[in-house]
Design an enzyme around this catalytic site. Sequence first.
Site, PDB file in Angstrom:
ATOM      1  N   ASP A  71       1.534 -30.610 -23.254  1.00  0.00           N
ATOM      2  CA  ASP A  71       1.536 -30.575 -21.825  1.00  0.00           C
ATOM      3  C   ASP A  71       2.948 -30.237 -21.312  1.00  0.00           C
ATOM      4  O   ASP A  71       3.935 -30.929 -21.604  1.00  0.00           O
ATOM      5  CB  ASP A  71       0.803 -31.881 -21.085  1.00  0.00           C
ATOM      6  CG  ASP A  71       1.527 -33.204 -21.263  1.00  0.00           C
ATOM      7  OD1 ASP A  71       2.474 -33.502 -20.313  1.00  0.00           O
ATOM      8  OD2 ASP A  71       0.995 -33.773 -22.274  1.00  0.00           O
ATOM      9  N   ASP A 105      -4.071 -35.731 -12.111  1.00  0.00           N
ATOM     10  CA  ASP A 105      -3.036 -36.456 -12.622  1.00  0.00           C
ATOM     11  C   ASP A 105      -2.687 -37.777 -11.621  1.00  0.00           C
ATOM     12  O   ASP A 105      -2.055 -37.510 -10.603  1.00  0.00           O
ATOM     13  CB  ASP A 105      -1.775 -35.824 -12.947  1.00  0.00           C
ATOM     14  CG  ASP A 105      -0.585 -36.600 -13.490  1.00  0.00           C
ATOM     15  OD1 ASP A 105      -0.625 -38.002 -13.455  1.00  0.00           O
ATOM     16  OD2 ASP A 105       0.316 -36.063 -14.144  1.00  0.00           O
ATOM     17  N   GLU A 134      -0.963 -41.658 -11.008  1.00  0.00           N
ATOM     18  CA  GLU A 134      -0.136 -42.256 -11.427  1.00  0.00           C
ATOM     19  C   GLU A 134       0.405 -43.031 -10.331  1.00  0.00           C
ATOM     20  O   GLU A 134       0.458 -42.660  -9.133  1.00  0.00           O
ATOM     21  CB  GLU A 134       0.893 -41.650 -12.273  1.00  0.00           C
ATOM     22  CG  GLU A 134       0.504 -40.836 -13.238  1.00  0.00           C
ATOM     23  CD  GLU A 134       1.828 -39.875 -14.029  1.00  0.00           C
ATOM     24  OE1 GLU A 134       2.815 -40.677 -14.319  1.00  0.00           O
ATOM     25  OE2 GLU A 134       1.675 -38.759 -14.382  1.00  0.00           O
TER      26      GLU A 134
END
Length: 318
Positions: free
Chosen positions: A43, A128, A130
């Site tokens: 990635d 994503d 987080e």
Amino acid sequence: MSAAFALAVLLSGCGGGGGESDPLGFIDTSMPHPRDYPIHGIDVSKFQGDIDWSAVAGSGVKFAWIKATEGGDRADERFQANWTGAKAAGIAHGAYHFVYWCRPPLEEISWFEQNAPVEDDALPPVLDVEATPTSKTCHRHLSQDAAIADMQVMLTEMERHYGKRPIIYTTVDFYEAILADGAFMDYPIWVRSTKHHPSVKYGSRPWHFWQYQSDGSIAGISGHVDRDAFFGSKSEWEAFLREPNGRTPGVQQALTQQLAASQAQAPQPAAAAPATLEPIEQQSAAQQAAAPEPADQQSGAQQASDEQASAQPADKQQ
């Protein structure tokens, strides 16, 4: 009996046993290691600079997750070059969006949709998620209910727009605080764990992708890069590419659940302190010093989040 036999066969073939050293430094000796999975990828974001995608493809990389956007107004400056380069090199590629928790969720995904194209041969989009405790501009404390509600809005819109079931990327601390109760079990998940097999930190949660290294070296990339593994076999990877909707975890992931159950029955070390999503300035000095992974080994997604969180803390409980 047959399940036990299958588990025994898998364990007998795992690397790391018999005293063999592991260059990645994995702690678990009785669990599958990254090398036991045949399909590997990377990635990337702007932090990898100018990438020679032909050389990347020649190194054996089969897929690439490429950062597209963050929040509602930040686009990765290398996204278009990386997207076209990976495509031209024949590498399966997908775009990811890094969530900024102080933006309306539909505003974020609208921005992502403006930057990440809809292409039939692209991998599913990635959300994503987080914790961002050191963000300079977003000091929101994440509650489980609110975070799940925002995620549902974003995931639903991503699936509507791209026609593919989105993948959730998460780290251990966010998973334990927000997702460990079984949220979004019908979505594929991409997990980060740089010292353990995912089943150690994520239990029996079926996973599709595993980010296992943050300081990898790949031909065609001058600096460090995150490395990832796909759960299944080569034939399962080919099936995933034909219909990458991610709705069915796959038969082999039952073995992960068996491994997790076996791990749960084994003697465990003392439990670590509960994960927290509080801003880092509210943590004690001892808590900050206890983070096991140095900052230069943060995930690429975390490194790439400098626009709103320029100094992400080291990953927790990896």
